[in-house]
Scaffold this active site. Structure first.
Site, PDB file in Angstrom:
ATOM      1  N   LYS A 158       2.682 -14.775 -39.107  1.00  0.00           N
ATOM      2  CA  LYS A 158       2.081 -14.382 -40.376  1.00  0.00           C
ATOM      3  C   LYS A 158       2.964 -14.995 -41.451  1.00  0.00           C
ATOM      4  O   LYS A 158       4.100 -14.560 -41.667  1.00  0.00           O
ATOM      5  CB  LYS A 158       2.028 -12.863 -40.512  1.00  0.00           C
ATOM      6  CG  LYS A 158       1.399 -12.432 -41.828  1.00  0.00           C
ATOM      7  CD  LYS A 158       1.740 -10.997 -42.172  1.00  0.00           C
ATOM      8  CE  LYS A 158       1.385 -10.743 -43.620  1.00  0.00           C
ATOM      9  NZ  LYS A 158       1.910  -9.455 -44.105  1.00  0.00           N
ATOM     10  N   GLY A 197       1.677  -3.210 -51.036  1.00  0.00           N
ATOM     11  CA  GLY A 197       2.194  -1.858 -51.217  1.00  0.00           C
ATOM     12  C   GLY A 197       1.616  -1.089 -52.378  1.00  0.00           C
ATOM     13  O   GLY A 197       2.019   0.049 -52.633  1.00  0.00           O
ATOM     14  N   THR A 212       2.105  -0.274 -45.576  1.00  0.00           N
ATOM     15  CA  THR A 212       2.479   0.829 -46.454  1.00  0.00           C
ATOM     16  C   THR A 212       1.451   1.958 -46.457  1.00  0.00           C
ATOM     17  O   THR A 212       1.815   3.139 -46.548  1.00  0.00           O
ATOM     18  CB  THR A 212       2.693   0.323 -47.893  1.00  0.00           C
ATOM     19  OG1 THR A 212       3.620  -0.765 -47.870  1.00  0.00           O
ATOM     20  CG2 THR A 212       3.222   1.412 -48.796  1.00  0.00           C
TER      21      THR A 212
END
Length: 256
Positions: A99, A160, A209
Site C-alpha cells: 500500500k 483519521g 482509525t
C-alpha cells in the site's frame, strides 16, 4: 455470499481491509482483525517492527495462512523513502504487495500525487503489486492505473478524520473510468460510511482509525464487517430511483 475480489490473480474473500495502528496491544489487534472478517491486514513498515524476527512483532499474532499482510509506506514523505520501505518489506519476505503512500503535507496527510505516480511506476516495473493511496481526482486515478497500479485507493476524506465520503461524485467518476479495482482508503468514521462506499460500487474499503478509535473497537469491527457486506449486496441488487413525489406501494388496479 460468495463474492470474492480478485486482483492480479490473488483472491480476497473479504472486501473489508483493515489497518493495525492505534490499538492498545497485539492481543486487541488480533481480536479486532478476527471480528472484522478481513483477510487483508495492512502494516506500516516504518512504524511497526515487522522485519526483525528476533523480537516480538505483529506478525507473531497474525496467522500467515489466514491473512494477507499488506505492508504500507505510511510516514514516507519522499519517493526515495517509499521505495526503500517497500523493498525492505519484500526483502524481509513479508509481501510483494504494497500500500503505497507518499505524503505531501504533514497537517492534512494529503498525498504528494506526483511523487506517488513516480513511485508507482518504479515499483510496478520491479514486480510489486501496488495499491497507491491517492486523492479523489479521476485524472490522477487514471494516470496511476496507466503507471501499473493494481488498484487505485482514493481517499474518502483526510486520514483519521472520520468525515465519511465528502465527494461521492468524484468517486463515481473514478469508478466509471477505472479498469482496475477501486478501494476507498481513509476518512471512514462509522458503519454507514462503509456501506455508502460499497453502494457507490467500490470494490473494497480500507480503514483503521474508524475501528481503532471507536469506544468499543471489537464491536465496531463487527459493525464494519456487516456494513461492507450490506453495501455490496445493495449495490448488486440495484437501488430504486430517487423521486420527488410518492409512489404507492400497493397497486391501485382492481380496487373497489
Amino acid at each position: 455470499m460468495e463474492d470474492t475480489l480478485t486482483i492480479k490473480g490473488i483472491e480476497f474473500r473479504s472486501r473489508l481491509w483493515i489497518g493495525t495502528g492505534k490499538y492498545k496491544d497485539f492481543e486487541e489487534t488480533r481480536r479486532v482483525i478476527e471480528a472484522s472478517g478481513a483477510d487483508v491486514v495492512t502494516v506500516a513498515v516504518r512504524r511497526v517492527n515487522i522485519t526483525d524476527r528476533k523480537s516480538e512483532n505483529l506478525l507473531d499474532h497474525i496467522e500467515p495462512e489466514k491473512y494477507k499482510i499488506l505492508p504500507n509506506t505510511a510516514g514516507c514523505y519522499t519517493v526515495e523513502d517509499a521505495l526503500r520501505y517497500s523493498r525492505l518489506a519484500r526483502e524481509a519476505g513479508v509481501s510483494d504487495m504494497v500500500k503505497l503512500e507518499v505524503i505531501g503535507d504533514e497537517k492534512t496527510l494529503f498525498p504528494d500525487t506526483m511523487g506517488l505516480l513516480m513511485a508507482t511506476e518504479i515499483l510496478a516495473k520491479e514486480g510489486f503489486i501496488v495499491f497507491p493511496y491517492t486523492n479523489d481526482d479521476p485524472i490522477m486515478a487514471k494516470r496511476l492505473e496507466n503507471a501499473g497500479a493494481a488498484a487505485v485507493m482514493p481517499l474518502g476524506a483526510p486520514i483519521g478524520s472520520g468525515l465519511g465520503i465528502r465527494n461521492p461524485y468524484n468517486i463515481k467518476i473514478i469508478l466509471e473510468g477505472a479498469k482496475v479495482p477501486v478501494i476507498v482508503d481513509a476518512g471512514v468514521g462509522t458503519a454507514s460510511d462503509a456501506t455508502f462506499a460499497m453502494e457507490l460500487g467500490c470494490d473494497a474499503v480500507l480503514m483503521n482509525t474508524a475501528i481503532a478509535g471507536a469506544r468499543d473497537p471489537l464491536a465496531m469491527a463487527e459493525a464494519m464487517r456487516h456494513a461492507v457486506i450490506a453495501g455490496r449486496l445493495a449495490y448488486k441488487a440495484g437501488r430504486i430511483p430517487k423521486k420527488l413525489y410518492a409512489t404507492a406501494s400497493s397497486p391501485l388496479g382492481g380496487m373497489l
